[in-house]
Design a protein around this motif. Sequence first.
Motif, PDB file in Angstrom:
ATOM      1  N   VAL A  16      -3.620  63.969 -15.469  1.00 45.39           N
ATOM      2  CA  VAL A  16      -3.557  63.549 -16.871  1.00 45.39           C
ATOM      3  C   VAL A  16      -2.427  64.303 -17.571  1.00 45.39           C
ATOM      4  O   VAL A  16      -2.293  65.525 -17.438  1.00 45.39           O
ATOM      5  CB  VAL A  16      -4.899  63.821 -17.585  1.00 45.39           C
ATOM      6  CG1 VAL A  16      -4.762  63.583 -19.087  1.00 45.39           C
ATOM      7  CG2 VAL A  16      -5.998  62.939 -17.007  1.00 45.39           C
ATOM      8  N   GLY A  17      -1.599  63.557 -18.290  1.00 46.55           N
ATOM      9  CA  GLY A  17      -0.559  64.171 -19.106  1.00 46.55           C
ATOM     10  C   GLY A  17       0.796  64.307 -18.449  1.00 46.55           C
ATOM     11  O   GLY A  17       1.782  64.571 -19.132  1.00 46.55           O
ATOM     12  N   TRP A  32       1.973  57.401 -14.836  1.00 44.90           N
ATOM     13  CA  TRP A  32       1.325  58.395 -15.676  1.00 44.90           C
ATOM     14  C   TRP A  32      -0.145  58.039 -15.886  1.00 44.90           C
ATOM     15  O   TRP A  32      -0.548  56.904 -15.701  1.00 44.90           O
ATOM     16  CB  TRP A  32       2.052  58.529 -17.021  1.00 44.90           C
ATOM     17  CG  TRP A  32       2.201  57.267 -17.833  1.00 44.90           C
ATOM     18  CD1 TRP A  32       3.094  56.257 -17.628  1.00 44.90           C
ATOM     19  CD2 TRP A  32       1.420  56.886 -18.976  1.00 44.90           C
ATOM     20  NE1 TRP A  32       2.930  55.270 -18.568  1.00 44.90           N
ATOM     21  CE2 TRP A  32       1.913  55.630 -19.414  1.00 44.90           C
ATOM     22  CE3 TRP A  32       0.380  57.483 -19.684  1.00 44.90           C
ATOM     23  CZ2 TRP A  32       1.387  54.966 -20.523  1.00 44.90           C
ATOM     24  CZ3 TRP A  32      -0.156  56.816 -20.782  1.00 44.90           C
ATOM     25  CH2 TRP A  32       0.353  55.571 -21.196  1.00 44.90           C
ATOM     26  N   ARG A  33      -0.926  59.057 -16.229  1.00 45.09           N
ATOM     27  CA  ARG A  33      -2.360  58.896 -16.427  1.00 45.09           C
ATOM     28  C   ARG A  33      -2.701  59.281 -17.868  1.00 45.09           C
ATOM     29  O   ARG A  33      -2.350  60.387 -18.325  1.00 45.09           O
ATOM     30  CB  ARG A  33      -3.134  59.778 -15.444  1.00 45.09           C
ATOM     31  CG  ARG A  33      -4.633  59.513 -15.393  1.00 45.09           C
ATOM     32  CD  ARG A  33      -5.332  60.515 -14.486  1.00 45.09           C
ATOM     33  NE  ARG A  33      -4.869  60.483 -13.109  1.00 45.09           N
ATOM     34  CZ  ARG A  33      -5.352  59.658 -12.180  1.00 45.09           C
ATOM     35  NH1 ARG A  33      -6.308  58.797 -12.509  1.00 45.09           N
ATOM     36  NH2 ARG A  33      -4.883  59.708 -10.946  1.00 45.09           N
ATOM     37  N   ASP A  34      -3.408  58.388 -18.579  1.00 50.30           N
ATOM     38  CA  ASP A  34      -3.726  58.673 -19.981  1.00 50.30           C
ATOM     39  C   ASP A  34      -4.974  59.549 -20.094  1.00 50.30           C
ATOM     40  O   ASP A  34      -5.590  59.941 -19.088  1.00 50.30           O
ATOM     41  CB  ASP A  34      -3.841  57.386 -20.801  1.00 50.30           C
ATOM     42  CG  ASP A  34      -5.104  56.571 -20.520  1.00 50.30           C
ATOM     43  OD1 ASP A  34      -6.033  57.084 -19.857  1.00 50.30           O
ATOM     44  OD2 ASP A  34      -5.163  55.413 -20.976  1.00 50.30           O
ATOM     45  N   ALA A  35      -5.353  59.867 -21.319  1.00 50.07           N
ATOM     46  CA  ALA A  35      -6.455  60.795 -21.565  1.00 50.07           C
ATOM     47  C   ALA A  35      -7.787  60.282 -21.046  1.00 50.07           C
ATOM     48  O   ALA A  35      -8.714  61.070 -20.802  1.00 50.07           O
ATOM     49  CB  ALA A  35      -6.554  61.085 -23.065  1.00 50.07           C
ATOM     50  N   ASP A  36      -7.924  58.962 -20.887  1.00 45.25           N
ATOM     51  CA  ASP A  36      -9.151  58.384 -20.348  1.00 45.25           C
ATOM     52  C   ASP A  36      -9.139  58.308 -18.823  1.00 45.25           C
ATOM     53  O   ASP A  36     -10.097  57.843 -18.220  1.00 45.25           O
ATOM     54  CB  ASP A  36      -9.371  56.978 -20.922  1.00 45.25           C
ATOM     55  CG  ASP A  36      -9.715  57.009 -22.399  1.00 45.25           C
ATOM     56  OD1 ASP A  36     -10.137  58.083 -22.883  1.00 45.25           O
ATOM     57  OD2 ASP A  36      -9.570  55.970 -23.066  1.00 45.25           O
ATOM     58  N   GLU A  60       1.015  61.455 -24.525  1.00 45.50           N
ATOM     59  CA  GLU A  60       0.212  61.960 -25.639  1.00 45.50           C
ATOM     60  C   GLU A  60      -1.030  61.089 -25.761  1.00 45.50           C
ATOM     61  O   GLU A  60      -0.957  59.938 -26.218  1.00 45.50           O
ATOM     62  CB  GLU A  60       1.020  61.922 -26.934  1.00 45.50           C
ATOM     63  CG  GLU A  60       2.300  62.755 -26.873  1.00 45.50           C
ATOM     64  CD  GLU A  60       3.185  62.584 -28.103  1.00 45.50           C
ATOM     65  OE1 GLU A  60       2.762  61.861 -29.034  1.00 45.50           O
ATOM     66  OE2 GLU A  60       4.283  63.158 -28.115  1.00 45.50           O
ATOM     67  N   GLY A  61      -2.144  61.610 -25.302  1.00 45.74           N
ATOM     68  CA  GLY A  61      -3.383  60.841 -25.377  1.00 45.74           C
ATOM     69  C   GLY A  61      -3.340  59.613 -24.485  1.00 45.74           C
ATOM     70  O   GLY A  61      -3.328  59.708 -23.267  1.00 45.74           O
ATOM     71  N   LYS A  62      -3.227  58.434 -25.102  1.00 47.35           N
ATOM     72  CA  LYS A  62      -3.249  57.172 -24.359  1.00 47.35           C
ATOM     73  C   LYS A  62      -1.910  56.460 -24.432  1.00 47.35           C
ATOM     74  O   LYS A  62      -1.838  55.242 -24.278  1.00 47.35           O
ATOM     75  CB  LYS A  62      -4.375  56.278 -24.885  1.00 47.35           C
ATOM     76  CG  LYS A  62      -5.759  56.905 -24.727  1.00 47.35           C
ATOM     77  CD  LYS A  62      -6.854  56.017 -25.281  1.00 47.35           C
ATOM     78  CE  LYS A  62      -7.041  54.775 -24.436  1.00 47.35           C
ATOM     79  NZ  LYS A  62      -8.204  53.968 -24.867  1.00 47.35           N
ATOM     80  N   ASP A  74       1.679  51.929 -24.696  1.00 45.94           N
ATOM     81  CA  ASP A  74       0.387  52.154 -24.051  1.00 45.94           C
ATOM     82  C   ASP A  74       0.447  51.768 -22.575  1.00 45.94           C
ATOM     83  O   ASP A  74       1.508  51.398 -22.049  1.00 45.94           O
ATOM     84  CB  ASP A  74      -0.737  51.406 -24.788  1.00 45.94           C
ATOM     85  CG  ASP A  74      -0.588  49.893 -24.763  1.00 45.94           C
ATOM     86  OD1 ASP A  74       0.188  49.361 -23.921  1.00 45.94           O
ATOM     87  OD2 ASP A  74      -1.265  49.218 -25.566  1.00 45.94           O
TER      88      ASP A  74
END
Length: 302
Positions: A16-17, A32-36, A60-62, A74
């Motif tokens: 993540v991140g 990339w991998r989002d916050a979820d 940043e987040g999602k 996104d």
Amino acid sequence: MPFGWFKVALADEVPVGDIVTRHYFDTELVIWRDADGSVAVQEAYCPHLGAHLGWGGSVEGKQIRCPFHGWAFDCEGANVEIPYGDRPNRKARLRSFPVREHAGIVFAWYHPAGDEPRWEPIDVPEYTDDAYSPYDVYDFTVKTCIQEMSENGFDHAHFQFVHSHPKVGTVEKIEFSGYDRTVLTSQEFPSSRGPVDARIDIFGRGPGFAVTRYRGLLDASLLGCSTPIDDDTTQLSFLFTVKDADNEQTAKIARAFIKSVTSEVQQDIPIWEHKRYRPNPALAASEKPITEFRRWFSQFYA
């Protein structure tokens, strides 16, 4: 270049991140991998003014943010923010590839015309079986196309002349069904106690992913992943997993087995990189499976 599901990363390579850069499908990619926890595979260049998101961009987040002007996108590729604008630009989209995170691998679906996925990656029950070891990974970059490499699995005569096998196994079944291919063979493996009855069975779906299961001296599986870098270059990944690898004797056999398989690939590479494709080869009577394989593989070209 064929279409299908292709490995672009191992799941644990994309925390993540972070932003991972790759070059596949003749395209610069960011992964990339989002916050979820969702993974995105996208063309690397910002649709605004072309900056490479993998060089100075951030997650940043999602959303992934461009280093040049701060535009954010996104996982689906939609522009979700322009820091100095009142609203996003709905026409600004990152090219995004369908993704499956499967058996510890990040697969992306590539089709030159953008068609939606036509099948799902083949099951790998070994991945969730605690008796099997974590993957032992070997990568090779080969100056040839996927079809030329995959054809080796149906060219049984070359095992004697390229790899010095004293005896080629008995082919029990070769089957092409839809997007799937199956090759079942019985073998004899040498051991300190004499020949051991064994099996090598291959189960593939699509052009870029197959599971080869070895049974006999040890129970091991090889996940073979082929990903086109461009029309003439392929990334070949071998992911080995061995049952009961914590057993000292099994581990010793596994090391010798993996060394043997990877050595044979390195014997194949010079031939692949210097041969010429013959669309209408002069074949021996026993080489019918090569023709059947080529007919099956042809469905993966748009």
